[in-house]
Design a protein around this motif. Structure first.
Motif, PDB file in Angstrom:
ATOM      1  N   MET A   1      10.958  -4.043  -3.018  1.00 43.64           N
ATOM      2  CA  MET A   1      11.573  -5.145  -2.300  1.00 43.64           C
ATOM      3  C   MET A   1      10.669  -5.537  -1.132  1.00 43.64           C
ATOM      4  SD  MET A   1      15.428  -5.665  -1.185  1.00 43.64           S
ATOM      5  CE  MET A   1      15.805  -6.807  -2.450  1.00 43.64           C
ATOM      6  N   GLY A   2      10.607  -6.833  -0.815  1.00 45.54           N
ATOM      7  CA  GLY A   2       9.716  -7.331   0.215  1.00 45.54           C
ATOM      8  C   GLY A   2      10.317  -7.306   1.601  1.00 45.54           C
ATOM      9  N   ALA A   3       9.540  -7.812   2.522  1.00 47.35           N
ATOM     10  CA  ALA A   3       9.958  -7.872   3.916  1.00 47.35           C
ATOM     11  C   ALA A   3      11.116  -8.857   4.100  1.00 47.35           C
ATOM     12  CB  ALA A   3       8.783  -8.292   4.784  1.00 47.35           C
ATOM     13  N   LYS A   4      11.897  -8.636   5.130  1.00 46.55           N
ATOM     14  CA  LYS A   4      13.017  -9.523   5.458  1.00 46.55           C
ATOM     15  C   LYS A   4      12.544 -10.573   6.456  1.00 46.55           C
ATOM     16  CE  LYS A   4      17.570  -9.600   7.577  1.00 46.55           C
ATOM     17  NZ  LYS A   4      18.600  -8.824   8.252  1.00 46.55           N
ATOM     18  N   VAL A   5      12.785 -11.847   6.158  1.00 45.24           N
ATOM     19  CA  VAL A   5      12.407 -12.941   7.045  1.00 45.24           C
ATOM     20  C   VAL A   5      13.502 -13.132   8.085  1.00 45.24           C
ATOM     21  CG1 VAL A   5      11.866 -15.402   7.208  1.00 45.24           C
ATOM     22  CG2 VAL A   5      11.083 -14.078   5.231  1.00 45.24           C
ATOM     23  N   LEU A   6      13.132 -13.020   9.356  1.00 43.33           N
ATOM     24  CA  LEU A   6      14.096 -13.208  10.436  1.00 43.33           C
ATOM     25  C   LEU A   6      14.180 -14.662  10.874  1.00 43.33           C
ATOM     26  CD1 LEU A   6      13.231 -10.160  12.714  1.00 43.33           C
ATOM     27  CD2 LEU A   6      15.059 -10.340  11.019  1.00 43.33           C
ATOM     28  N   GLU A   7      13.014 -15.344  10.892  1.00 42.32           N
ATOM     29  CA  GLU A   7      12.981 -16.714  11.409  1.00 42.32           C
ATOM     30  C   GLU A   7      11.736 -17.414  10.871  1.00 42.32           C
ATOM     31  OE1 GLU A   7      14.755 -19.664  12.979  1.00 42.32           O
ATOM     32  OE2 GLU A   7      15.561 -17.788  13.721  1.00 42.32           O
ATOM     33  N   ARG A   8      11.807 -18.748  10.771  1.00 42.57           N
ATOM     34  CA  ARG A   8      10.671 -19.582  10.349  1.00 42.57           C
ATOM     35  C   ARG A   8      10.318 -20.544  11.474  1.00 42.57           C
ATOM     36  NH1 ARG A   8       9.770 -20.299   4.981  1.00 42.57           N
ATOM     37  NH2 ARG A   8      11.138 -19.067   3.673  1.00 42.57           N
ATOM     38  N   PHE A   9       9.027 -20.779  11.648  1.00 43.87           N
ATOM     39  CA  PHE A   9       8.552 -21.721  12.654  1.00 43.87           C
ATOM     40  C   PHE A   9       7.489 -22.614  12.035  1.00 43.87           C
ATOM     41  CE2 PHE A   9      10.138 -18.094  14.955  1.00 43.87           C
ATOM     42  CZ  PHE A   9      10.832 -18.664  16.007  1.00 43.87           C
ATOM     43  N   SER A  10       7.580 -23.888  12.270  1.00 45.51           N
ATOM     44  CA  SER A  10       6.596 -24.832  11.754  1.00 45.51           C
ATOM     45  C   SER A  10       5.220 -24.505  12.313  1.00 45.51           C
ATOM     46  CB  SER A  10       6.987 -26.252  12.155  1.00 45.51           C
ATOM     47  OG  SER A  10       5.930 -27.147  11.868  1.00 45.51           O
ATOM     48  N   ALA A  11       4.199 -24.673  11.481  1.00 41.99           N
ATOM     49  CA  ALA A  11       2.832 -24.434  11.937  1.00 41.99           C
ATOM     50  C   ALA A  11       2.340 -25.585  12.809  1.00 41.99           C
ATOM     51  CB  ALA A  11       1.908 -24.243  10.747  1.00 41.99           C
ATOM     52  N   GLY A  12       3.110 -26.638  12.947  1.00 46.93           N
ATOM     53  CA  GLY A  12       2.708 -27.805  13.720  1.00 46.93           C
ATOM     54  C   GLY A  12       3.159 -27.778  15.167  1.00 46.93           C
ATOM     55  N   ALA A  13       3.314 -26.602  15.740  1.00 44.77           N
ATOM     56  CA  ALA A  13       3.735 -26.502  17.147  1.00 44.77           C
ATOM     57  C   ALA A  13       2.649 -27.094  18.052  1.00 44.77           C
ATOM     58  CB  ALA A  13       3.994 -25.047  17.519  1.00 44.77           C
ATOM     59  N   PRO A  14       3.024 -27.585  19.215  1.00 48.32           N
ATOM     60  CA  PRO A  14       2.027 -28.151  20.130  1.00 48.32           C
ATOM     61  C   PRO A  14       0.959 -27.121  20.494  1.00 48.32           C
ATOM     62  CG  PRO A  14       4.254 -28.565  20.924  1.00 48.32           C
ATOM     63  CD  PRO A  14       4.368 -27.635  19.750  1.00 48.32           C
ATOM     64  N   ARG A  15      -0.223 -27.612  20.772  1.00 46.50           N
ATOM     65  CA  ARG A  15      -1.341 -26.736  21.133  1.00 46.50           C
ATOM     66  C   ARG A  15      -0.969 -25.859  22.332  1.00 46.50           C
ATOM     67  NH1 ARG A  15      -7.465 -27.982  20.866  1.00 46.50           N
ATOM     68  NH2 ARG A  15      -8.268 -26.125  21.895  1.00 46.50           N
ATOM     69  N   GLY A  16      -1.260 -24.566  22.220  1.00 48.77           N
ATOM     70  CA  GLY A  16      -0.945 -23.631  23.292  1.00 48.77           C
ATOM     71  C   GLY A  16       0.461 -23.063  23.200  1.00 48.77           C
ATOM     72  N   SER A  17       1.243 -23.512  22.219  1.00 46.17           N
ATOM     73  CA  SER A  17       2.602 -23.027  22.030  1.00 46.17           C
ATOM     74  C   SER A  17       2.612 -22.042  20.862  1.00 46.17           C
ATOM     75  CB  SER A  17       3.526 -24.212  21.723  1.00 46.17           C
ATOM     76  OG  SER A  17       4.807 -23.754  21.390  1.00 46.17           O
ATOM     77  N   TRP A  18       3.195 -20.872  21.075  1.00 44.46           N
ATOM     78  CA  TRP A  18       3.246 -19.832  20.052  1.00 44.46           C
ATOM     79  C   TRP A  18       4.677 -19.348  19.872  1.00 44.46           C
ATOM     80  CZ3 TRP A  18      -1.160 -19.249  17.480  1.00 44.46           C
ATOM     81  CH2 TRP A  18      -2.321 -19.675  18.100  1.00 44.46           C
ATOM     82  N   PRO A  19       5.588 -20.199  19.404  1.00 41.31           N
ATOM     83  CA  PRO A  19       6.994 -19.805  19.323  1.00 41.31           C
ATOM     84  C   PRO A  19       7.244 -18.615  18.397  1.00 41.31           C
ATOM     85  CG  PRO A  19       6.655 -21.896  18.205  1.00 41.31           C
ATOM     86  CD  PRO A  19       5.379 -21.569  18.922  1.00 41.31           C
TER      87      PRO A  19
END
Length: 55
Positions: free
Chosen positions: A1-19
């Motif tokens: 069984m694979g890892a559990k995904v807790l949350e998804r974040f778009s790769a298009g976040a503003p520059r310098g933002s690492w949510p």
């Protein structure tokens, strides 16, 4: 069984933002072994935890 995904974040976040990294760091501070991985198909960063032995 694979890892559990807790949350998804778009790769298009503003520059310098690492949510995804910030979310994972907060989960690690709570004791969960959260990591960030890139899902190339959906162009998103996923915060995941490894499967537990009892799953």
């Amino acid at each position: 069984m694979g890892a559990k995904v807790l949350e998804r974040f778009s790769a298009g976040a503003p520059r310098g933002s690492w949510p995804a990294e910030e979310y994972a760091a907060a989960r690690r501070a709570q004791g969960e072994p959260a990591t960030v991985v890139m899902d190339l198909k959906s162009d998103a960063y996923l915060v995941v935890i490894p499967p537990r032995d009892d799953d």
